[in-house]
Design a protein around this motif. Structure first.
Motif, short mmCIF file in Angstrom:
data_model
loop_
_atom_site.label_atom_id
_atom_site.label_comp_id
_atom_site.label_asym_id
_atom_site.label_seq_id
_atom_site.Cartn_x
_atom_site.Cartn_y
_atom_site.Cartn_z
N ASP A 1 0.80 -1.22 0.00
CA ASP A 1 0.00 0.00 0.00
C ASP A 1 0.84 1.27 0.00
OD1 ASP A 1 -2.29 -1.55 -0.07
OD2 ASP A 1 -2.48 -1.59 2.11
N GLN B 1 0.09 2.27 8.06
CA GLN B 1 -1.21 2.66 8.62
C GLN B 1 -2.27 1.59 8.34
OE1 GLN B 1 -1.07 6.64 6.58
NE2 GLN B 1 -2.39 7.13 8.33
N GLN B 2 -2.28 1.09 7.12
CA GLN B 2 -3.33 0.16 6.72
C GLN B 2 -3.05 -1.28 7.07
OE1 GLN B 2 -5.25 2.60 3.03
NE2 GLN B 2 -4.24 0.74 2.49
N ARG B 3 -1.77 -1.65 7.16
CA ARG B 3 -1.42 -3.04 7.40
C ARG B 3 -0.27 -3.17 8.39
NH1 ARG B 3 -3.80 -5.99 3.07
NH2 ARG B 3 -4.30 -4.64 1.32
N THR C 1 -8.36 2.81 0.25
CA THR C 1 -9.29 3.01 1.37
C THR C 1 -9.58 4.50 1.48
OG1 THR C 1 -7.55 3.39 3.01
CG2 THR C 1 -8.18 1.09 2.60
N HIS D 1 -11.91 -5.28 10.35
CA HIS D 1 -11.12 -4.06 10.47
C HIS D 1 -12.02 -2.86 10.62
CE1 HIS D 1 -7.54 -6.32 9.58
NE2 HIS D 1 -8.13 -6.84 8.53
N LEU E 1 -12.67 2.48 6.87
CA LEU E 1 -11.69 2.45 5.79
C LEU E 1 -12.30 2.25 4.41
CD1 LEU E 1 -8.73 0.39 7.30
CD2 LEU E 1 -8.90 2.85 6.99
#
Length: 136
Positions: A48, A54-56, A91, A127, A131
């Protein structure tokens, strides 16, 4: 590994065209990353970009970006007949910053193709439901 070996031999001994493809999240031991780079014709790395951490985050909550950067560098050195595709998840965090993501990928490593997929929330999504991309 045996399957990959058989497919590679078929490709050299028979007129049937074969290509080995794999998708990875990039969390590979260094030796496995080198093996994948030398074995597969088409490689897809889920990454990403500047939003990776931040996302993963890792399961422990730490940054995942450094491991992906290392794996990406290894996969990018491989002589391949195919390509190296980076697949990024879009996202609400990065929906309006996709140009920045393209620039990041082009500036930070080997990439033959980019593929951006939006994430849509579902009732089973564990999650942050915030997002999900805005479908408008």
């Amino acid at each position: 590994m045996r399957f990959c070996s058989v497919c590679k031999n078929c490709d050299s001994e028979n007129p049937v065209l074969s290509a080995l493809s794999v998708t990875t999240n990039g969390f590979l031991p260094v030796e496995t990353a080198h093996w994948a780079a030398a074995t597969f014709d088409h490689l897809t790395l889920s990454h990403d970009g500047p939003f990776q951490d931040q996302q993963r985050p890792t399961l422990a909550g730490g940054p995942s970006g450094p491991v992906l950067t290392r794996t990406w560098a290894i996969l990018g050195t491989a002589p391949r007949r195919g390509d190296l595709l980076i697949r990024a998840t879009i996202t609400r965090l990065n929906q309006a910053r996709q140009v920045e993501m393209v620039e990041y990928f082009l500036d930070h490593g080997v990439v033959d193709r980019l593929l951006f997929h939006p994430v849509y929330p579902s009732p089973h999504w564990r999650h942050d439901p915030g997002l999900g991309v805005d479908p408008e």
